[in-house]
Structure formats: structure tokens, C-alpha cells
Design an enzyme around this catalytic site. Sequence first.
Site, PDB file in Angstrom:
ATOM      1  CB  SER A  11      -0.907   0.015   1.224  1.00  0.00           C
ATOM      2  OG  SER A  11      -0.127   0.001   2.404  1.00  0.00           O
ATOM      3  CB  CYS A  73       0.597  -5.115   1.698  1.00  0.00           C
ATOM      4  SG  CYS A  73      -0.824  -4.229   2.385  1.00  0.00           S
TER       5      CYS A  73
END
Lengths: 276, 276
Positions: A11, A73
Site C-alpha cells: 500500500s 502488505c
Amino acid sequence: MNNNAIGVFDSGLGGLTCVRELNRLLPAEDIVYFGDTARIPYGTRSRKTVMSYAAQDAAFIKRHNVKIIIAACGTVSSVAAEDESFAGDTLFTGVVLPAARAACAATKNGKIGVIGTSATVRTGAYEKAVRSICPGFEVIGVACPLFVPLVENGFAVPGDPVTALVADRYLAPLKSAGVDVLILGCTHYPLMEDAIRSCVGGDVALISSGAEAAKYACTLLTSLKMLNGSEGGGTNTYYTSDSARMFAESASLYLGGEVNGKVIKVSLEELTRFQA
Amino acid sequence: MNNNAIGVFDSGLGGLTCVRELNRLLPAEDIVYFGDTARIPYGTRSRKTVMSYAAQDAAFIKRHNVKIIIAACGTVSSVAAEDESFAGDTLFTGVVLPAARAACAATKNGKIGVIGTSATVRTGAYEKAVRSICPGFEVIGVACPLFVPLVENGFAVPGDPVTALVADRYLAPLKSAGVDVLILGCTHYPLMEDAIRSCVGGDVALISSGAEAAKYACTLLTSLKMLNGSEGGGTNTYYTSDSARMFAESASLYLGGEVNGKVIKVSLEELTRFQA
């Protein structure tokens, strides 16, 4: 032998803790990284939105002819734990299973703590992964949604009283439960290591999910004979959906040194065209 | 008389502090709100990204035949202060000028504090607005990037020691400077009012930028004879780019009561098609 790059996405910048370990373990490999800084954070968004962003990120990475995709992530890895269809037929790993395996190997008392974003903890993905390896182990998950904003806004300085207070509050249930291993289930959290360590004490093993994913990718590529056979060092290329300058300014904090490669901005319009 | 709706947009839920005031001042008006919860926060992103998101948000709102657009977002209002082209020929206001006017009217010693996101403070938009009204006034701007995450993660509870500590740190330069008015330059900040009030004391006037934008819109529509002439109460319709359920769960905190209207999800694909 396979000289294609290793693809990594996150992200934002947290996935660079995985890149740092990849560079250490596999200095000959080329790395293509994408950090979705125009849409960070993922950890407070709905499952559907996270899946949609992850599919676009993975599709973008795939266009660079990578031999493996690492979702570095915690949120994407947890939410997509049972649906990795966006990776298609490319070799893929998230951070959940590698970190769960390392935690199972490290614990002595079978009590494992997991910290992550709200979305990550809500899925129970780390718990399921640990129990798939060692069904008898106890897993306590705690959401620490303020940790990423603390890191990103300069509060993750050793000894900062705000960060210490937040860490104490979030980690109290894990201390009471007597965990001897703590999975840092979000790739940003190694930057909070001082505060976490001060709070849980020296006897709790901290597992970096990003670094474990890098180790797992290394093992996988080695056993499949897919390592890069070139002489000399590999190159890192960083793509980001917001300002390249802002990415470069912050990246060294995560990489533990100078940004070792070009930083290129990719527009969201371009990114959404890469839907898998 | 004009029975079209009032359009309001924000990066997320903060703009609801403006809607709350609109509902109080103009109960006959229909409100169309858009909160970009799939891409919040805006305040840490580059100017270019903020402008691109704002243009899409405004274009989406315009499709609902609104008579005025309110950018109830401190970041958008600051970054777009000198470029409001995305509103086209629709009546438009951000929060900066209305809040600056209120601050100039409220100060006795000519020392005005402004708090906002990093992007907002970087632009100096509030300072410029104050000085365009009262050139001799002193304006001290301080970025408080952790305030929005504190609100969104449940730390904005009266007396919370983390929030008090963060507020003390951020607001210290404003206290030393002796400001007698403090502009809450981000529409989320009214939810931090207790902590801010405890820190600055009872003698400093707090200006809510969202509420001031609502008051200004009311004045504008009244003077242009564009108020809604229908009998009975208006309706509120809320659009959000992430989960409608998650929006509805949090919205009451900002509205100071039940969510008084339908909440509808609009996908990012749809949103990006509405580019101005």
C-alpha cells in the site's frame, strides 16, 4: 536459472522492509516495487476495496515480467489469504504464511501474539495460518491502527512518550497473555521496533512479516532453480502512485540506507488500466 | 428561489461537520454529500494528487444538479485556493475564506492560530486569506497530521492521555505565541474539541471551518435568493467511495445524531468517469 525480476507491492512504503531483506539475501536479483502511496492506507478500508486495489497493484507488477510476486502488505495478504486469483499463474506469496511458519518455529510456550491493521486482525488470517501449522498453539491478535500514522508522522523515534503510551495500551493484552513470540503483521511495524521492544521486553521474539516473506521467496526461488544467474548486482526500480520525490524522501527510513534505484511515478489512471 | 440541492464533498467524514450546520441553518434544503473514504486521507498527499481527486469529487457532485458546491475539506480548500476551475460555473466555496473571515472578526489581539493537515499548512492558504482581509494580523500555522488518525481510531475521547499528549505537543507553539483565536482548519477537528480546549484554555475562540463554510453558503444563497422554497424538510443523500455500512457506522459521530438519509456506495471506476 531465471533472470526476470522479483515483483513486490504494498500500500505504501512498508513493503520496503521486505525489499531490504531481499537485497541482503539475493543481491544479484532485480527488484520491481510498487507502493500505492496515492491510496494508502489499506488497513482501514473494506474487504472489497482492498481486493480491488490489490488486483490493480498485482496486474501492474505482472506487466514487468516478474518471476514471483510478493504482496509485502499485511492487509492485502490477510484479506486475500483465501483468494490469490489476482496473481494468475505467476508464483506468488503474501506475508502471512511465511511469518506464521517463523512464529511456530520460534515459540517455546505455544503462545503467539499478532499485531496488524484493523482489516488484518478482523480476517483472523494469521491465526488460521498458525493453526494450520500447529493446531494446538494459542494466537492472540490485536489491531494497532495508530501504529502506521505514528510511523508516517515522525513519532516512531526511540523514547517518544506518545508512541510508548500507544504501544503500552495496544500491547497490554499480549503481555498479560504471556506470548513469547510477536508477529509484526504489518510491514510498517519494524520501524516501531524500539517502542514495541521496550513494551514487551527482551524475551519476546519479534517476527518481521516483510523479512520473512523475503526469506520464503529466497527459499522458493532457490529450490525451483529460478535465481538470477547474472554476474554483478541487481537493480531496484520503485514505482509509486503519488509523488516520486515524496517517496524517495521517506524510503531510506525503511531501506536502512540510501534509495538504491530509480523512483518513477505511475498515475492512478494508468494503474486502473492494469486491472487483472 | 432555487430548489436544487446543496452539494458538499470531503475526503471522508469530516465534511459532515459542515452538513450538520447546514441542516441546522437551512432545514428545508436538500443536501448531496460525497465522502471519498476509499482514498482518504488527502492531507498527506502531493498537490497534484489532491487536485486530481478534488476534480473528480466536484465533477461527481455537479452531476446531481446542485446550486452550490462546498469543498468541506481543509486540504482541498487550501490546495485549490487559487485554482477553483474544477467547480466550473457552479457557485462554489471552500472552507478557507469563510473561516478566515470569522477569525478576523473574533480576534481581539490580532494573533490567529491555524491548525490543519500537512498539505494545508504547507500551502499557507489560511495565512494568505487572513492577510487579504486584515494585512496587519499575525498568523501562526501548525500541522497536526496525527489528529485525523486519532479521531478515526477512537482516541478522541475526552480525557484520553494519548490525545492530550499529542495536542499539547502540536499546540505548544500556538500557546507561546498567545493567539486568541484558533482556526480548526480541517473539518475533522471539531471532534478533537475537548482535547484542544483543555490544551489552549477557555479564552481562545475556536473556529470550525466546516461550520463557517455552512454559514457562508447560507448567507450567499439568501442574498442571491436561491434558497429552497418547498414546504417541509429537505433530504440528505450521502455517497461514499468505500463501504456504505462503514460510512453509516461512523457518520453519527460527526452529525451529532442518527444518519438522516440514505448512504449509497459509488465505485472508484464510476467516480473517475466523472472527471471534470
